[in-house]
Design a protein around this motif. Structure first.
Motif, PDB file in Angstrom:
ATOM      1  N   ALA A 144       0.382  -0.918   0.173  1.00  0.00           N
ATOM      2  CA  ALA A 144      -0.080   0.130  -0.197  1.00  0.00           C
ATOM      3  C   ALA A 144       1.102   1.162  -0.172  1.00  0.00           C
ATOM      4  CB  ALA A 144      -0.678  -0.337   0.971  1.00  0.00           C
ATOM      5  N   LEU A 145       2.308   1.226   0.970  1.00  0.00           N
ATOM      6  CA  LEU A 145       2.430   2.215   0.513  1.00  0.00           C
ATOM      7  C   LEU A 145       3.696   2.494  -1.025  1.00  0.00           C
ATOM      8  CD1 LEU A 145       4.013   1.568   4.703  1.00  0.00           C
ATOM      9  CD2 LEU A 145       2.518   3.646   3.253  1.00  0.00           C
ATOM     10  N   GLU A 146       3.618   1.239  -1.160  1.00  0.00           N
ATOM     11  CA  GLU A 146       4.313   1.687  -2.637  1.00  0.00           C
ATOM     12  C   GLU A 146       3.256   2.443  -3.530  1.00  0.00           C
ATOM     13  OE1 GLU A 146       7.575  -2.447  -2.088  1.00  0.00           O
ATOM     14  OE2 GLU A 146       5.422  -2.668  -3.258  1.00  0.00           O
ATOM     15  N   LEU A 147       2.215   2.012  -3.342  1.00  0.00           N
ATOM     16  CA  LEU A 147       0.853   2.649  -4.231  1.00  0.00           C
ATOM     17  C   LEU A 147       0.915   4.287  -3.735  1.00  0.00           C
ATOM     18  CD1 LEU A 147      -0.896  -0.865  -4.752  1.00  0.00           C
ATOM     19  CD2 LEU A 147       0.741   0.391  -6.758  1.00  0.00           C
ATOM     20  N   GLY A 148       0.870   4.425  -2.989  1.00  0.00           N
ATOM     21  CA  GLY A 148       0.567   5.925  -2.573  1.00  0.00           C
ATOM     22  C   GLY A 148      -0.482   5.722  -1.482  1.00  0.00           C
ATOM     23  N   LEU A 149      -1.180   4.685  -0.770  1.00  0.00           N
ATOM     24  CA  LEU A 149      -2.478   4.393  -0.634  1.00  0.00           C
ATOM     25  C   LEU A 149      -1.927   4.666   1.360  1.00  0.00           C
ATOM     26  CD1 LEU A 149      -3.399   1.291  -2.016  1.00  0.00           C
ATOM     27  CD2 LEU A 149      -3.653   4.114  -3.021  1.00  0.00           C
TER      28      LEU A 149
END
Length: 89
Positions: free
Chosen positions: A25-30
């Motif tokens: 999720a952090l990699e996706l900017g969420l």
């Protein structure tokens, strides 16, 4: 912007699943959280662009998760804007 609520069924507790979900999720900017539930499921709540949320759902179903995912049931709603970062609960 949308809000994803995903119920993840399978052997997803005690195997690093929430940590793995947080990293993706952090990699996706969420923003949001992944929480263990008493019935053995993990609840994933995330907000962000729809395409990125769909990517996260695809990763949850993708077979590369820790443990074993049998089923992901997701829904999308209007964002609430009440989430900061992405945490494990």
């Amino acid at each position: 912007m949308e809000r994803l609520t995903a119920w993840v069924h399978g052997r997803v507790q005690g195997v690093g699943f929430r940590w793995w979900t947080r990293a993706r999720a952090l990699e996706l900017g969420l923003v949001g959280y992944a929480a263990n539930k008493s019935d053995g499921r993990v609840l994933v709540v995330a907000e962000g662009e729809h395409a990125r949320l769909e990517t996260l759902v695809g990763l949850l179903r993708g077979g590369e998760t820790p443990g074993r995912v049998d089923l992901v049931v997701e829904s999308y709603d209007a964002p609430r804007g009440d989430l900061i970062g992405f945490v494990e609960r």
